[in-house]
Design an enzyme around this catalytic site. Structure first.
Site, PDB file in Angstrom:
ATOM      1  N   LEU A   1     -36.759 -40.009-104.784  1.00  0.00           N
ATOM      2  CA  LEU A   1     -37.042 -40.155-106.221  1.00  0.00           C
ATOM      3  C   LEU A   1     -38.339 -40.925-106.441  1.00  0.00           C
ATOM      4  O   LEU A   1     -39.121 -40.609-107.350  1.00  0.00           O
ATOM      5  CB  LEU A   1     -35.879 -40.883-106.915  1.00  0.00           C
ATOM      6  CG  LEU A   1     -34.484 -40.255-106.750  1.00  0.00           C
ATOM      7  CD1 LEU A   1     -33.450 -41.061-107.533  1.00  0.00           C
ATOM      8  CD2 LEU A   1     -34.487 -38.799-107.189  1.00  0.00           C
TER       9      LEU A   1
ATOM     10  N   ASP B   1     -43.115 -50.165-100.309  1.00  0.00           N
ATOM     11  CA  ASP B   1     -42.013 -49.675 -99.482  1.00  0.00           C
ATOM     12  C   ASP B   1     -42.008 -50.456 -98.167  1.00  0.00           C
ATOM     13  O   ASP B   1     -42.913 -51.233 -97.890  1.00  0.00           O
ATOM     14  CB  ASP B   1     -42.185 -48.161 -99.203  1.00  0.00           C
ATOM     15  CG  ASP B   1     -40.852 -47.430 -99.043  1.00  0.00           C
ATOM     16  OD1 ASP B   1     -40.531 -46.554 -99.847  1.00  0.00           O
ATOM     17  OD2 ASP B   1     -40.108 -47.747 -98.071  1.00  0.00           O
TER      18      ASP B   1
ATOM     19  N   CYS C   1     -37.395 -47.868-107.573  1.00  0.00           N
ATOM     20  CA  CYS C   1     -36.489 -46.876-106.964  1.00  0.00           C
ATOM     21  C   CYS C   1     -35.874 -47.387-105.665  1.00  0.00           C
ATOM     22  O   CYS C   1     -34.876 -46.833-105.208  1.00  0.00           O
ATOM     23  CB  CYS C   1     -37.245 -45.583-106.642  1.00  0.00           C
ATOM     24  SG  CYS C   1     -37.798 -44.680-108.090  1.00  0.00           S
TER      25      CYS C   1
ATOM     26  N   TYR D   1     -21.778 -50.915-103.581  1.00  0.00           N
ATOM     27  CA  TYR D   1     -22.835 -50.119-104.217  1.00  0.00           C
ATOM     28  C   TYR D   1     -22.585 -50.001-105.724  1.00  0.00           C
ATOM     29  O   TYR D   1     -23.495 -50.181-106.532  1.00  0.00           O
ATOM     30  CB  TYR D   1     -22.857 -48.730-103.566  1.00  0.00           C
ATOM     31  CG  TYR D   1     -23.953 -47.814-104.042  1.00  0.00           C
ATOM     32  CD1 TYR D   1     -25.288 -48.067-103.742  1.00  0.00           C
ATOM     33  CD2 TYR D   1     -23.648 -46.656-104.766  1.00  0.00           C
ATOM     34  CE1 TYR D   1     -26.294 -47.200-104.165  1.00  0.00           C
ATOM     35  CE2 TYR D   1     -24.639 -45.785-105.189  1.00  0.00           C
ATOM     36  CZ  TYR D   1     -25.968 -46.061-104.888  1.00  0.00           C
ATOM     37  OH  TYR D   1     -26.951 -45.204-105.303  1.00  0.00           O
TER      38      TYR D   1
ATOM     39  N   PHE E   1     -28.923 -36.142-106.483  1.00  0.00           N
ATOM     40  CA  PHE E   1     -30.287 -35.621-106.353  1.00  0.00           C
ATOM     41  C   PHE E   1     -30.602 -35.198-104.927  1.00  0.00           C
ATOM     42  O   PHE E   1     -30.117 -35.791-103.969  1.00  0.00           O
ATOM     43  CB  PHE E   1     -31.305 -36.671-106.832  1.00  0.00           C
ATOM     44  CG  PHE E   1     -31.540 -36.585-108.312  1.00  0.00           C
ATOM     45  CD1 PHE E   1     -30.578 -37.032-109.204  1.00  0.00           C
ATOM     46  CD2 PHE E   1     -32.694 -36.011-108.826  1.00  0.00           C
ATOM     47  CE1 PHE E   1     -30.762 -36.923-110.573  1.00  0.00           C
ATOM     48  CE2 PHE E   1     -32.901 -35.903-110.189  1.00  0.00           C
ATOM     49  CZ  PHE E   1     -31.935 -36.353-111.065  1.00  0.00           C
TER      50      PHE E   1
HETATM   51  N1  LIG Z   1     -30.474 -39.363-104.353  1.00  0.00           N
HETATM   52  C1  LIG Z   1     -29.453 -39.526-105.166  1.00  0.00           C
HETATM   53  O1  LIG Z   1     -28.639 -38.626-105.362  1.00  0.00           O
HETATM   54  C2  LIG Z   1     -29.258 -40.836-105.912  1.00  0.00           C
HETATM   55  C3  LIG Z   1     -28.231 -40.912-106.831  1.00  0.00           C
HETATM   56  C4  LIG Z   1     -28.038 -42.093-107.539  1.00  0.00           C
HETATM   57  C5  LIG Z   1     -28.880 -43.162-107.321  1.00  0.00           C
HETATM   58  N2  LIG Z   1     -29.868 -43.075-106.410  1.00  0.00           N
HETATM   59  C6  LIG Z   1     -30.716 -44.254-106.217  1.00  0.00           C
HETATM   60  O2  LIG Z   1     -32.063 -43.849-106.330  1.00  0.00           O
HETATM   61  C7  LIG Z   1     -32.879 -44.676-105.505  1.00  0.00           C
HETATM   62  C8  LIG Z   1     -33.736 -43.800-104.600  1.00  0.00           C
HETATM   63  O3  LIG Z   1     -32.877 -43.009-103.798  1.00  0.00           O
HETATM   64  P1  LIG Z   1     -33.426 -41.820-102.888  1.00  0.00           P
HETATM   65  O4  LIG Z   1     -32.319 -40.867-102.766  1.00  0.00           O
HETATM   66  O5  LIG Z   1     -34.747 -41.395-103.377  1.00  0.00           O
HETATM   67  O6  LIG Z   1     -33.549 -42.599-101.493  1.00  0.00           O
HETATM   68  P2  LIG Z   1     -34.628 -42.534-100.311  1.00  0.00           P
HETATM   69  O7  LIG Z   1     -33.956 -43.125 -99.123  1.00  0.00           O
HETATM   70  O8  LIG Z   1     -35.237 -41.170-100.211  1.00  0.00           O
HETATM   71  O9  LIG Z   1     -35.762 -43.541-100.811  1.00  0.00           O
HETATM   72  C9  LIG Z   1     -35.543 -44.924-100.868  1.00  0.00           C
HETATM   73  C10 LIG Z   1     -36.822 -45.627-100.445  1.00  0.00           C
HETATM   74  O10 LIG Z   1     -36.616 -47.046-100.608  1.00  0.00           O
HETATM   75  C11 LIG Z   1     -37.194 -47.710 -99.500  1.00  0.00           C
HETATM   76  N3  LIG Z   1     -36.555 -49.014 -99.326  1.00  0.00           N
HETATM   77  C12 LIG Z   1     -35.296 -49.264 -98.862  1.00  0.00           C
HETATM   78  N4  LIG Z   1     -35.077 -50.590 -98.810  1.00  0.00           N
HETATM   79  C13 LIG Z   1     -36.214 -51.188 -99.253  1.00  0.00           C
HETATM   80  C14 LIG Z   1     -36.599 -52.547 -99.422  1.00  0.00           C
HETATM   81  N5  LIG Z   1     -35.775 -53.567 -99.119  1.00  0.00           N
HETATM   82  N6  LIG Z   1     -37.835 -52.805 -99.903  1.00  0.00           N
HETATM   83  C15 LIG Z   1     -38.685 -51.786-100.204  1.00  0.00           C
HETATM   84  N7  LIG Z   1     -38.383 -50.483-100.051  1.00  0.00           N
HETATM   85  C16 LIG Z   1     -37.160 -50.197 -99.576  1.00  0.00           C
HETATM   86  C17 LIG Z   1     -36.940 -46.769 -98.316  1.00  0.00           C
HETATM   87  O11 LIG Z   1     -37.809 -47.036 -97.234  1.00  0.00           O
HETATM   88  C18 LIG Z   1     -37.189 -45.407 -98.966  1.00  0.00           C
HETATM   89  O12 LIG Z   1     -38.542 -45.016 -98.842  1.00  0.00           O
HETATM   90  C19 LIG Z   1     -31.930 -45.626-104.775  1.00  0.00           C
HETATM   91  O13 LIG Z   1     -31.890 -46.847-105.466  1.00  0.00           O
HETATM   92  C20 LIG Z   1     -30.594 -44.914-104.863  1.00  0.00           C
HETATM   93  O14 LIG Z   1     -29.507 -45.813-104.812  1.00  0.00           O
HETATM   94  C21 LIG Z   1     -30.083 -41.932-105.691  1.00  0.00           C
END
Ligand SMILES: NC(=O)c1ccc[n+]([C@@H]2O[C@H](COP(=O)([O-])OP(=O)(O)OC[C@H]3O[C@@H](n4cnc5c(N)ncnc54)[C@H](O)[C@@H]3O)[C@@H](O)[C@H]2O)c1
Length: 257
Positions: A17, A36, A83, A163, A196
């Site tokens: 995202l 990141d 994110c 979570y 997503f």
């Molecule tokens: N994908 C989904 O369906 C979904 C649904 C609901 C919520 N979310 C939320 O959306 C957000 C993004 O999810 P995504 O699916 O894109 O995940 P993703 O794993 O593709 O991206 C997350 C990014 O955050 C970075 N990250 C992790 N810990 C970190 C830290 N301590 N400091 C800095 N960067 C850090 C990771 O390296 C990664 O690049 C998250 O907060 C997740 O909980 C995602």
């Protein structure tokens, strides 16, 4: 609010995202900084798009201040999209054998809250501090923040105590922080995504993803990260939206498991 001529921080911008949001904000004319911990992917994406990358852990005060300073050096920081986060299942609250030792790990619970909730608030407070020094626009606005919760804030599943409560905390801080920041002309809104199509979701495999997609009323597919980026961009630029959480989920309502 005008993105052109502003800098924008996207935490977790190296993937999923966040990556889609980086691409969109760059297209909108912002000077984007990817924040990141995934240096390999972050640097690769920054080089591809011609944007900046800063290694920073969102739970670290020093890391986030350095990233905020790097963004303000590009242009006034007016946009931040948070994110970074993640999680999923942490286990049930009690174990099967009735022993105290089999109860949910307190360390794992704390980790969910530290990454998703404390980390998000750390970014909010430091980015907003830099924004408060901006010249106001015609509306008195100095910046806007978007945070990322989850539908698990409302319908956490079995095994999602950590979570779900961390994401509910992000929903819970949205209004009080909007009220705190109102005097400085800074807005904050939250997106609660459903399911997503991002790397963590892809790791589940096609069969699992298809069965998840079937639970979504309409459209019957996983969300496209570009759809998240489009809403985040709207929330940043529409100056009248403030203090609200928006579900982005195709009307899905998660079941207990
Ligand atoms: N994908 C989904 O369906 C979904 C649904 C609901 C919520 N979310 C939320 O959306 C957000 C993004 O999810 P995504 O699916 O894109 O995940 P993703 O794993 O593709 O991206 C997350 C990014 O955050 C970075 N990250 C992790 N810990 C970190 C830290 N301590 N400091 C800095 N960067 C850090 C990771 O390296 C990664 O690049 C998250 O907060 C997740 O909980 C995602």
């Amino acid at each position: 609010m005008e993105l052109r001529g502003s800098s924008a921080i996207v935490t977790g911008g190296a993937s999923g995202l966040g990556e889609a949001t980086v691409r969109r904000l760059k297209d909108e004319g912002a000077k984007v900084l990817i924040l990141d911990v995934n240096d390999e992917r972050g640097k690769q994406l920054a080089a591809e798009l011609g944007v900046e990358y800063a290694h920073a852990d969102i739970t670290s005060e020093a890391d986030v201040i350095a990233a905020v300073e790097a963004a303000t050096a590009l242009a006034p920081l007016r946009a931040t999209v948070s994110c970074a986060g993640g999680g999923g299942l942490g286990g049930r609250t009690i174990g099967r054998d009735g022993s105290y030792g089999s109860a949910h790990s307190l360390e794992s619970y704390t980790n969910f809250v530290m990454l998703n909730l404390v980390g998000t608030f750390n970014v909010i407070r430091l980015a907003a501090t830099a924004m408060s020094r901006n010249e106001p626009d015609a509306d008195g606005g100095r910046g806007a923040i978007v945070t990322t919760a989850s539908v698990a804030a409302f319908e956490g599943q079995i095994g999602q105590a950590g979570y779900g409560s961390a994401k509910a905390g992000i929903v819970g801080l949205t209004l009080p922080v909007a009220r705190d920041l109102a005097a400085a002309g800074i807005r904050i809104n939250t997106i609660a995504p459903g399911l997503f199509d991002t790397p963590p979701m892809r790791a589940w495999g096609t069969e699992m993803r298809d069965s998840l997609a079937a639970t979504i009323p309409f459209p019957k597919r996983l969300g496209d990260p570009a759809e998240f980026a489009a809403l985040a961009t709207h929330l940043l630029t529409n100056s009248y939206v403030n203090g609200q959480t928006f579900r982005l989920d195709g009307a899905v309502r998660m079941q207990p498991k």
